[in-house]
Design a protein around this motif. Structure first.
Motif, short mmCIF file in Angstrom:
data_model
loop_
_atom_site.label_atom_id
_atom_site.label_comp_id
_atom_site.label_asym_id
_atom_site.label_seq_id
_atom_site.Cartn_x
_atom_site.Cartn_y
_atom_site.Cartn_z
N VAL A 111 1.08 -1.20 0.20
CA VAL A 111 -0.09 0.16 0.01
C VAL A 111 0.80 1.35 0.11
CG1 VAL A 111 -1.67 1.23 1.41
CG2 VAL A 111 -1.93 -1.25 1.15
N ASP A 112 1.97 1.10 0.89
CA ASP A 112 2.82 2.56 1.05
C ASP A 112 3.45 2.80 -0.33
OD1 ASP A 112 1.95 2.73 3.56
OD2 ASP A 112 3.65 2.02 4.59
N LEU A 113 4.02 1.83 -0.91
CA LEU A 113 4.52 1.82 -2.33
C LEU A 113 3.81 2.00 -3.56
CD1 LEU A 113 7.57 -0.43 -1.81
CD2 LEU A 113 7.57 1.83 -1.33
N GLY A 114 2.68 1.68 -3.31
CA GLY A 114 1.65 1.77 -4.43
C GLY A 114 1.90 0.75 -5.36
N VAL A 115 2.09 -0.80 -4.89
CA VAL A 115 2.34 -1.73 -5.93
C VAL A 115 1.48 -3.12 -5.42
CG1 VAL A 115 4.99 -1.06 -6.26
CG2 VAL A 115 4.39 -2.66 -4.35
N THR A 116 1.54 -4.16 -6.06
CA THR A 116 0.71 -5.18 -5.77
C THR A 116 1.51 -5.81 -4.57
OG1 THR A 116 1.87 -6.73 -7.08
CG2 THR A 116 0.10 -5.61 -8.04
N GLU A 117 0.73 -6.70 -3.81
CA GLU A 117 1.26 -7.31 -2.64
C GLU A 117 2.33 -8.47 -3.11
OE1 GLU A 117 -2.03 -9.44 -0.43
OE2 GLU A 117 -2.62 -7.29 0.23
N ASP A 118 2.11 -8.90 -4.35
CA ASP A 118 2.97 -9.87 -4.78
C ASP A 118 4.24 -9.32 -5.06
OD1 ASP A 118 1.46 -12.22 -4.81
OD2 ASP A 118 0.85 -12.06 -7.03
N GLU A 119 4.37 -7.96 -5.69
CA GLU A 119 5.49 -7.30 -5.92
C GLU A 119 6.21 -6.73 -4.76
OE1 GLU A 119 8.43 -5.07 -7.85
OE2 GLU A 119 7.10 -6.61 -8.47
N ALA A 120 5.46 -6.46 -3.70
CA ALA A 120 6.04 -6.05 -2.24
C ALA A 120 6.69 -7.14 -1.76
CB ALA A 120 4.97 -5.50 -1.69
N ARG A 121 6.34 -8.41 -1.95
CA ARG A 121 6.88 -9.57 -1.34
C ARG A 121 8.09 -10.10 -2.04
NH1 ARG A 121 1.50 -12.05 -0.71
NH2 ARG A 121 1.87 -13.04 -2.99
N ARG A 122 8.13 -9.92 -3.32
CA ARG A 122 9.14 -10.06 -4.28
C ARG A 122 10.24 -8.99 -4.04
NH1 ARG A 122 11.82 -8.36 -8.77
NH2 ARG A 122 10.63 -6.26 -8.95
N ARG A 123 9.88 -7.83 -3.76
CA ARG A 123 10.84 -7.02 -3.53
C ARG A 123 11.60 -7.13 -2.26
NH1 ARG A 123 8.37 -1.00 -5.38
NH2 ARG A 123 8.12 -1.60 -7.42
N LEU A 124 10.88 -7.37 -1.19
CA LEU A 124 11.21 -7.82 0.16
C LEU A 124 12.30 -8.92 0.11
CD1 LEU A 124 8.04 -6.71 2.14
CD2 LEU A 124 10.29 -5.80 2.48
N ARG A 125 11.59 -9.86 -0.46
CA ARG A 125 12.64 -11.34 -0.82
C ARG A 125 13.71 -11.11 -1.34
NH1 ARG A 125 9.10 -14.04 -3.43
NH2 ARG A 125 9.93 -13.67 -5.29
N LEU A 126 13.77 -10.15 -2.48
CA LEU A 126 15.12 -10.00 -3.23
C LEU A 126 16.13 -9.00 -2.26
CD1 LEU A 126 13.73 -9.27 -6.96
CD2 LEU A 126 15.20 -11.08 -6.11
N GLY A 127 15.38 -8.06 -1.69
CA GLY A 127 16.25 -7.26 -1.01
C GLY A 127 16.94 -8.02 0.34
N LEU A 128 16.17 -8.97 0.80
CA LEU A 128 16.68 -9.86 1.93
C LEU A 128 17.77 -10.78 1.57
CD1 LEU A 128 13.63 -10.48 3.91
CD2 LEU A 128 15.55 -9.05 4.80
#
Length: 193
Positions: free
Chosen positions: A154-171
């Motif tokens: 919500v904060d980034l204005g992206v889908t939940e799947d995209e947020a999970r992907r970004r978090l996973r890749l960053g981690l």
């Protein structure tokens, strides 16, 4: 993405300018990388004055040895970070070893643990500052603001799947801070020193 053997144009031009002895090139390089150099040195040494000294050493080395940069090994940013890390770790070892020799508290094993810990922390800082902004933004929301992936989306204005992907890749990128390659090298150079 550029090939490993074809460094970015800025890196090649900067190396050429430094090799010609252009003082303005050193100023430009300093403007671009001084905060990176000082931050990494401070992270390893935990001392402002020592970090200032390492910063001076790094830019003096770059000025005196511009041909030491090998574009085939990665970007100039990584080379400068590697040099910083190596010099900071050398300074930390020398300082701590001298303290031990004077009868200070601790042991050689504790010194090596301290060096490894400082190296991992500096490498993690380097990874975070080098990762793409969307990944960094997702991690910052999750870590500093304690957002879950739904709130991050919500904060980034992206889908939940995209947020999970970004978090996973960053981690995943951040988890490489503990990798044990050649000591002191950022990810592009194969390890942490």
């Amino acid at each position: 993405m550029a090939k490993k053997d074809a460094p970015p144009r800025w890196d090649r031009k900067m190396q050429q300018r430094l090799a010609r002895g252009e003082a303005a090139a050193l100023g430009e390089l300093y403007d671009r990388f001084a905060s990176l150099v000082h931050g990494l040195a401070h992270r390893v040494l935990g001392d402002e004055r020592a970090a200032d000294g390492i910063t001076r050493e790094v830019f003096a080395h770059v000025w005196e040895n511009p041909d030491a940069y090998d574009p085939k090994q990665g970007p100039m940013r990584s080379w400068v970070a590697t040099l910083t890390h190596r010099l900071a770790v050398q300074r930390l070892r020398a300082t701590e070893t001298a303290a031990l020799a004077r009868g200070g508290p601790g042991s050689t094993e504790e010194l090596e643990r301290k060096v490894r810990s400082a190296s991992v922390a500096a490498r993690a800082d380097y990874i975070v500052t080098s990762m793409p902004a969307p990944l960094r933004a997702a991690l910052e929301l999750a870590y500093f603001q304690r957002r879950d992936y739904r709130q991050t989306a919500v904060d980034l204005g992206v889908t939940e799947d995209e947020a999970r992907r970004r978090l996973r890749l960053g981690l995943q990128l951040l988890s490489t801070a503990h990798d044990t390659g050649p000591t002191g090298a950022p990810p592009e150079y194969g390890g942490a020193r």
